[in-house]
Design a protein around this motif. Sequence first.
Motif: not given
Length: 118
Positions: A32-35, A71-74, A88-90, A116-118
């Motif tokens: 799960s990737m969450k911003g 590594q994680k992208c973030s 991270i968004k771009t 992007h799920k709720k």
Amino acid sequence: MKKVVMLVAMVAFLAVATVAFCNPAAPAGDISMKGPKKGAVNFSHKVHIEKAKISECKTCHHTFKGEGDPQKCSECHKLKKDGKALDIKTATHKQCKGCHKKSGNKEAPTKCKACHKK
Ligand code: HEC
Ligand code: HEC
Ligand code: HEC
Ligand code: HEC
């Protein structure tokens, strides 16, 4: 002659074993990737490796050298652009949506709510 055949077979076996050993396994479960703002995005290695047939870890983990875990992208792509690394968004939109659009595959989501799920 037999010895040569045996030797060739052994070298071939070692080469295959080395490749299998060096290519680390991707996590089996979904990630799960969450911003901070948008709903979490579910990422499945299984779907991308088995269904989308992406064989190289480096296709996504573009800085991965093949040792240990990628590594994680973030870890590099922060909320704001940092040095050369895009925010991270771009970065994720460019890589994820970019491939989804290019693939022409109807199962590859390009709409906000499909990722992007709720
Ligand atoms: C292919 C999947 C995908 C699609 C389609 C997609 N996103 Fe994202 N988005 C992600 C991923 C993965 C991240 C990085 C993880 C995170 O930060 O949520 C992200 C990050 C973000 C972020 C920054 C993080 C945050 O929570 O503020 C925003 C804002 C965002 N997306 C908005 C959108 C909007 C608006 C759309 C539709 C125009 C959209 N996304 C479509 C996958 C997607
Ligand atoms: C289609 C893109 C894609 C491919 C191909 C891919 N990964 Fe990933 N992987 C990701 C994404 C996205 C994440 C989540 C990163 C994040 O949370 O920032 C991830 C996360 C991981 C993580 C967890 C990292 C952590 O610290 O939580 C590991 C380990 C991993 N991948 C290994 C692999 C290996 C090994 C391969 C090749 C066999 C591979 N991946 C192929 C996209 C991919
Ligand atoms: C070790 C740090 C690091 C990690 C981990 C990393 N990146 Fe990057 N990424 C960078 C840097 C630095 C750049 C800019 C220079 C370059 O293109 O190599 C970049 C560039 C990019 C670009 C732009 C490439 C282009 O076409 O211009 C995208 C898209 C991207 N990263 C997506 C991702 C995604 C998605 C992940 C996770 C699966 C990820 N990155 C993991 C450091 C990283
Ligand atoms: C190199 C191409 C490629 C990249 C990069 C890629 N995808 Fe995909 N993705 C696909 C394809 C192709 C499918 C459709 C697979 C199928 O046939 O079901 C897919 C399907 C999906 C699905 C729908 C299936 C499911 O798991 O529910 C989601 C969600 C998804 N991708 C998220 C992402 C996210 C998030 C990223 C970036 C972190 C990403 N993808 C990067 C090619 C890609």
